[in-house]
Design a protein around this motif. Structure first.
Motif, PDB file in Angstrom:
ATOM      1  N   VAL B 267       0.940  -1.338  -0.170  1.00  0.00           N
ATOM      2  CA  VAL B 267      -0.091  -0.084   0.034  1.00  0.00           C
ATOM      3  C   VAL B 267       0.821   1.255   0.023  1.00  0.00           C
ATOM      4  CG1 VAL B 267      -1.413   1.084   1.473  1.00  0.00           C
ATOM      5  CG2 VAL B 267      -1.843  -1.100   1.091  1.00  0.00           C
ATOM      6  N   GLN B 268       1.843   1.039   0.683  1.00  0.00           N
ATOM      7  CA  GLN B 268       2.805   2.327   0.802  1.00  0.00           C
ATOM      8  C   GLN B 268       3.719   2.619  -0.358  1.00  0.00           C
ATOM      9  OE1 GLN B 268       5.221   3.452   3.828  1.00  0.00           O
ATOM     10  NE2 GLN B 268       4.186   2.501   5.643  1.00  0.00           N
ATOM     11  N   ILE B 269       3.976   1.508  -1.192  1.00  0.00           N
ATOM     12  CA  ILE B 269       4.600   1.784  -2.313  1.00  0.00           C
ATOM     13  C   ILE B 269       3.612   2.225  -3.529  1.00  0.00           C
ATOM     14  CG2 ILE B 269       5.675   0.404  -4.425  1.00  0.00           C
ATOM     15  CD1 ILE B 269       6.666  -1.568  -2.540  1.00  0.00           C
ATOM     16  N   ALA B 270       2.344   1.899  -3.299  1.00  0.00           N
ATOM     17  CA  ALA B 270       1.554   2.496  -4.174  1.00  0.00           C
ATOM     18  C   ALA B 270       1.147   3.936  -4.005  1.00  0.00           C
ATOM     19  CB  ALA B 270       0.126   1.618  -4.369  1.00  0.00           C
ATOM     20  N   ASN B 271       1.212   4.263  -2.731  1.00  0.00           N
ATOM     21  CA  ASN B 271       0.791   5.449  -2.282  1.00  0.00           C
ATOM     22  C   ASN B 271       2.008   6.711  -2.895  1.00  0.00           C
ATOM     23  OD1 ASN B 271      -1.274   4.838  -1.073  1.00  0.00           O
ATOM     24  ND2 ASN B 271      -0.439   4.710   1.070  1.00  0.00           N
ATOM     25  N   LEU B 272       3.180   6.090  -3.338  1.00  0.00           N
ATOM     26  CA  LEU B 272       4.283   6.882  -3.672  1.00  0.00           C
ATOM     27  C   LEU B 272       4.021   7.549  -4.862  1.00  0.00           C
ATOM     28  CD1 LEU B 272       7.464   4.532  -3.045  1.00  0.00           C
ATOM     29  CD2 LEU B 272       7.001   6.858  -1.881  1.00  0.00           C
TER      30      LEU B 272
END
Lengths: 213, 548
Positions: B267-272
């Motif tokens: 989720v954090q990678i996608a949020n980048l």
């Protein structure tokens, strides 16, 4: 010692104000921070402005409630171990309303688990009727068979632990000691104390003080 | 293994299992593995109490044991499993995520497993029915079936993992036993090269086992027979048979924290990409991560498994607007200026994501139309962003400027840093020393002569990301320990009031507490909530630095 006496009022004012214009105090966080250096160390106990945390979101509030519920469940579960409540020196009227939590919690032998997860010496916790046997290794050697294949006399190795497997029959084994659970025995087991270097004196669990955040 | 980590571990055990288990855990954490007799010696507890504490720790997967042959008897040594213990700070987030992904039944299952450590599916469902009861309008059978369904889904998605009896043994002893088994097959003692190849083969075997089918899940054939009520039952054909996956009833399961951490990282990678591009890019990236997630085992993998663009097109959420969120050149649209098709838009999006400077998404070299994620690069970016955020909040923008410059350019001297950052050397020197003390920068000395005199030595400053992450993790453990200890202190300050609240008459009748006491309880609740939430925020930072 009145070192902090003169600054007591200012410190209280600084802490109570938090961030804001005109509040006495030194900013130690962020772009306007004043860092202590070797040449300019600053005051010994400066009035500092601490940052204020942002308020919790709805999600975080829900997480806190879920965790609180789980902690209450753990507190009343058999896994939370406490000493039984001892009666105080003075008998009070409200003692009748105090519950002994240790007595109220279910016992560990009521939980659902499997003995295969635990070593032999812990089986009696799950099943109090278990009699623990001390496992001894058979070191009796027959001199007449010394030239034969070495594998004959060795016990089969357990692939998981690398130790000799427990055998069902005790024909060639030494006399095995059977003993009941150790509740009635003395607490001091001298056989296992040989590592004691007097290291047990300083263990009070004090690992650190509360430093800066 | 630092002091702060030890303190945090001890406080976690105290909060969840009480002061007696804390004493035993403290001894094991600080002094290493030892048998029951030695633990009883150090803790001044009875051997029976020590065994109960060890039982509780093993039941909750927080301790492991090893049996060692010493002279004529076998001694059992116990050791703490630090990883599982430190993962317990993430429990609030795990419960919240279970609610999001598996709804109410998922939360109940997770709660039951976290309370008991490990359970079979039957015992878990029985525990839930006992504690939460059955909703009106539903029977016990229906409730059991719905819980079984959710449990099976959690096992299939690897949020729950099977626990085998060998998991209670120490990893080092298991590896040594396997090595011994292999070397015993050889007639001569192994050479260093042979031993290295045996270890490599065993490592590959372990990896293959992890990638294999899910342990604890069995398949059986079932019929899709709809002929209920018909007078003459018809003959079943192969088309009526379906494969149904079921959880084995005699296998114990526990919560798999690694899977939750993998999903949070994804989720954090996608949020980048949401900040860099747009929300549609984030949706596409999230879908790619979801498709690749099935084969992920832990967060330390370097690349994901390949994802094909056709599969991505079919898996995108239906409300994703690819066409209106892109700008095409007039040359791409053709003479009639017709809007491009969806697969062309997706190709364009994937091309933009691939060309982005972060270089996280890349084409799979061996296969066309397939893309892989560079997880190592993504994790480094997440860690770097977090460290920049911490330094910016703590010290300010000039410090971040110096840190970024060193991260980009490698090792530099302070004169070069002063020139690139346009700051005087005196200021730069102070900032470099502050950052080095904080743990973010490293100093490398390169002497010009063999005497190593300071005037004839180059001092090069650099940022080593792994070391910076480890140092900051230790600082965060210190802070978490402080927050946890503060909670105990706040409760201890109001111990008399809390003791009163536990009385049976007060629990039955609230009016026995006066207004001041009620206000004090409210204040305590507010303080504890704030401290718990702060600790959770820091725990999220710790998993970024330690586990990603």
């Amino acid at each position: 010692m009145s070192r902090g006496g003169g600054r007591g009022g200012g410190r209280g004012g600084g802490r109570g104000g938090g961030r804001g214009g005109g509040v006495p105090g030194i900013q130690t966080f962020g772009p306007d921070a004043i860092q202590a250096t070797f040449k300019n160390p600053g005051e010994t106990y400066p009035d500092i402005i601490l940052p204020v945390a942002r308020p919790p979101t709805d999600e975080e509030g829900e997480m806190y409630i879920a965790m609180k519920k789980l902690q209450e469940t753990l507190y009343s579960s058999p896994y939370y171990l406490t000493e039984p409540r001892k009666p105080g020196a003075i008998t009070r009227y409200t003692d009748r309303y105090h519950q002994d939590q240790a007595a109220k919690r279910p016992k560990l032998d009521t939980i659902k688990s499997s003995k295969s997860f635990f070593p032999d010496e812990l089986h009696s916790i799950l099943d109090p009727k278990t009699i623990t046997r001390k496992r001894e290794i058979n070191h009796k050697y027959d001199i007449s068979k010394i030239d034969e294949n070495e594998d004959d006399g060795e016990a089969e190795i357990d692939p998981e632990t690398g130790l000799p497997k427990k055998t069902g029959d005790g024909e060639d084994g030494p006399e095995e000691e059977e003993y009941e659970d150790e509740d009635d025995e003395d607490d001091n087991d001298y056989g296992e104390n040989y590592f004691d270097n007097g290291e047990g004196d300083d263990d009070d669990g004090d690992d650190g003080d509360g430093g800066d955040y | 293994m630092s002091t702060h980590e030890n303190r945090l571990c001890r406080l976690i055990v105290r909060e969840h299992f009480g002061p007696i288990v804390e004493k035993v855990a403290n001894v094991l954490i600080r002094k290493g593995r030892m048998p029951v007799g030695l633990i009883a010696n150090f803790t001044a507890l009875k051997p029976r109490q020590v065994r109960e504490c060890l039982f509780v720790l093993i039941q909750h997967n927080l301790a492991v044991y090893a049996e060692s042959q010493e002279k004529s008897r076998i001694v059992t040594y116990y050791e703490i499993n630090r990883t599982e213990l430190l993962n317990r700070v993430l429990i609030p987030k795990v419960l919240h995520s279970s609610q999001d992904w598996f709804e109410r039944d998922g939360v109940l299952i997770t709660q039951s497993l976290l309370t008991h450590g490990k359970l079979t599916i039957t015992d878990c469902v029985a525990d839930i029915l006992k504690t939460s009861g059955i909703a009106p309008g539903k029977t016990s059978t229906q409730r059991t079936q719905s819980l079984n369904k959710v449990f099976t889904r959690m096992v299939k998605e690897k949020c729950l993992i099977a626990v085998r009896p060998s998991d209670s043994l120490t990893t080092a002893d298991k590896d040594m036993a396997e090595e011994k088994r292999e070397t015993d097959k050889m007639t001569l003692p192994p050479t260093a090269a042979e031993l290295a190849s045996i270890r490599k083969a065993l490592g590959a075997q372990k990896q293959a086992e992890q990638n294999a089918t899910i342990v604890g899940l069995k398949r059986r054939l079932d019929t899709m027979d709809d002929s209920y009520g018909e007078k003459r039952p018809r003959l079943l054909t192969d088309g009526d048979l379906v494969i149904v996956e079921e959880v084995e009833t005699d296998v114990y399961f526990k919560v798999n924290f690694d899977r939750f951490i993998i999903r949070w990282r994804n989720v954090q990678i996608a949020n980048l990409y949401e900040a860099r591009l747009n929300p549609t890019a984030k949706t596409i990236m999230q879908t790619i991560m979801n498709l690749a997630e099935e084969r992920m085992i832990n967060c330390k993998e370097e690349h994901s498994s390949p994802v094909s663009i056709m599969l991505l097109l079919n898996s995108l959420p239906k409300d994703t607007n690819l066409i209106d969120t892109l700008e095409f050149d007039s040359s791409d649209l053709g003479p009639n200026n017709t809007k491009p098709k969806i697969h062309e838009c997706l190709d364009k999006y994937v091309q933009i994501l691939e060309e982005d400077l972060m270089k996280i998404l890349k084409r799979d070299a061996g296969r066309s139309g397939q893309y892989i994620i560079n997880l190592k690069m993504a994790s480094e970016i997440l860690k770097k962003n977090l460290i920049q955020g911490i330094v910016s909040a703590r010290f300010g923008a000039p410090y971040v400027r110096i840190m970024n410059m060193l991260a980009d350019k490698g090792k530099l001297e302070e004169k070069q840093i002063s020139r690139f950052s346009m700051m005087p050397v005196k200021d730069v020197r102070e900032k470099l020393t502050t950052l080095c003390t904080f743990g973010v920068l490293n100093l490398q000395e390169v002497p010009k002569t063999k005497e190593r005199t300071p005037s004839r030595t180059y001092y090069l400053w650099e940022v080593i990301l792994s070391r910076a992450a480890d140092t900051l993790t230790d600082r965060l453990y210190h802070t978490m320990g402080n927050l946890r200890q503060r909670r105990f202190v706040e409760r201890a300050k109001r111990a008399v009031l809390l003791n009163k609240c536990e009385r049976t008459d007060v629990k039955a009748d609230d009016s026995l507490l006066n207004a001041a006491e009620k206000k004090e309880l409210e204040t305590l609740n507010g303080v504890l909530e704030m401290l718990e939430i702060q600790e959770l925020r820091i725990a999220e930072m710790v998993i970024t630095l330690r586990d990603f």
